[in-house]
Design an enzyme around this catalytic site. Structure first.
Site, PDB file in Angstrom:
ATOM      1  N   ILE A  13      33.461  49.411  70.017  1.00 53.14           N
ATOM      2  CA  ILE A  13      34.710  49.193  69.296  1.00 53.14           C
ATOM      3  C   ILE A  13      35.102  50.432  68.502  1.00 53.14           C
ATOM      4  O   ILE A  13      34.348  50.907  67.647  1.00 53.14           O
ATOM      5  CB  ILE A  13      34.592  47.991  68.341  1.00 53.14           C
ATOM      6  CG1 ILE A  13      33.919  46.800  69.044  1.00 53.14           C
ATOM      7  CG2 ILE A  13      35.968  47.621  67.811  1.00 53.14           C
ATOM      8  CD1 ILE A  13      34.561  46.389  70.354  1.00 53.14           C
ATOM      9  N   LYS A  14      36.288  50.968  68.826  1.00 48.94           N
ATOM     10  CA  LYS A  14      36.792  52.142  68.127  1.00 48.94           C
ATOM     11  C   LYS A  14      37.451  51.711  66.816  1.00 48.94           C
ATOM     12  O   LYS A  14      38.362  50.883  66.804  1.00 48.94           O
ATOM     13  CB  LYS A  14      37.797  52.904  68.995  1.00 48.94           C
ATOM     14  CG  LYS A  14      37.167  53.591  70.189  1.00 48.94           C
ATOM     15  CD  LYS A  14      38.195  54.343  71.018  1.00 48.94           C
ATOM     16  CE  LYS A  14      38.553  55.669  70.391  1.00 48.94           C
ATOM     17  NZ  LYS A  14      39.417  56.484  71.293  1.00 48.94           N
ATOM     18  N   ILE A  15      36.954  52.286  65.745  1.00 44.41           N
ATOM     19  CA  ILE A  15      37.446  51.969  64.405  1.00 44.41           C
ATOM     20  C   ILE A  15      37.978  53.257  63.774  1.00 44.41           C
ATOM     21  O   ILE A  15      37.300  54.290  63.815  1.00 44.41           O
ATOM     22  CB  ILE A  15      36.307  51.410  63.520  1.00 44.41           C
ATOM     23  CG1 ILE A  15      35.630  50.198  64.183  1.00 44.41           C
ATOM     24  CG2 ILE A  15      36.825  51.056  62.135  1.00 44.41           C
ATOM     25  CD1 ILE A  15      36.452  48.944  64.216  1.00 44.41           C
TER      26      ILE A  15
END
Length: 214
Positions: A82-84
């Protein structure tokens, strides 16, 4: 060094896999929008053909929204990352998600101290954007060198993904500095293989071989 392909285009991903040069995929809302298709369907198709890590980006701005999206995306497969975004709320979300065993990739990193903060929060990956720094006359690869030193100093397990790559020299410099991963657009991935002297040499070999067969 691992090569990720930076795209949401299914054909490019398949070609990259066929070349044997795809260890994973990174996507973002901009790349998904270029496909002019339902982004959810594109993501599902990517997940179905890629066995390595696939970075999928949240679009919420607050910690609660990011965590909710992240849990949904993580449910798409064990290889989902998951890109945050590198924001205060983003770092809060990374800390929560890392404690839940969800893999994260902190994106939009532009200075070494941001990478250090992401690693302290438990990020699986950190993505410094070197090309965008070059665009504003800053030495993008310099932060890769600094981040590598910092991570080695303290034994962080967070992996460095060199992002916003524009040319083969970026890939070479990243490899020389010991970065874990380069995420590469398809056109640059093809350029890594090609060299004009290789083409000239092959043409000469085939021409000479042809003269022997006459």
């Amino acid at each position: 060094m691992k090569f990720f392909i930076d795209t949401a285009n299914i054909d490019e991903i398949k070609k990259g896999i066929d070349m044997g040069l795809v260890d994973g995929v990174t996507t973002n809302p901009t790349l998904l929008s270029k496909e002019k298709k339902d982004p959810n369907q594109v993501i599902k198709e990517i997940m179905s053909i890629v066995s390595g890590p696939v970075s999928l980006e949240v679009i919420s701005k607050d910690r609660e929204g990011m965590c909710k999206e992240a849990r949904q995306l993580a449910g798409l497969g064990e290889n989902a990352v998951i890109k945050i975004p590198m924001t205060e709320e983003g770092i809060k979300a990374v800390r929560i998600l890392s404690q839940e065993g969800i893999k994260t990739n902190v994106t939009l990193v532009f200075q070494p101290i941001q990478a250090l903060i992401a690693a302290k929060a438990g990020a699986t990956y950190v993505s410094p954007f070197i090309g965008r720094l070059d665009d504003i006359s800053s030495r993008g690869m310099g932060i890769i060198e600094d981040i590598t030193i910092i991570f080695n100093n303290y034994g962080f397990e967070t992996e460095i993904i060199v992002a916003s790559i524009r040319n083969p020299i970026h890939v070479l410099d990243a490899a020389l500095l010991g970065a874990d991963i380069a995420t590469i657009p398809f056109n640059v991935l093809k350029q890594l293989i090609s060299h004009p002297l290789t083409d000239i040499g092959l043409e000469r070999f085939l021409k000479d071989w042809g003269s022997i067969q006459r």
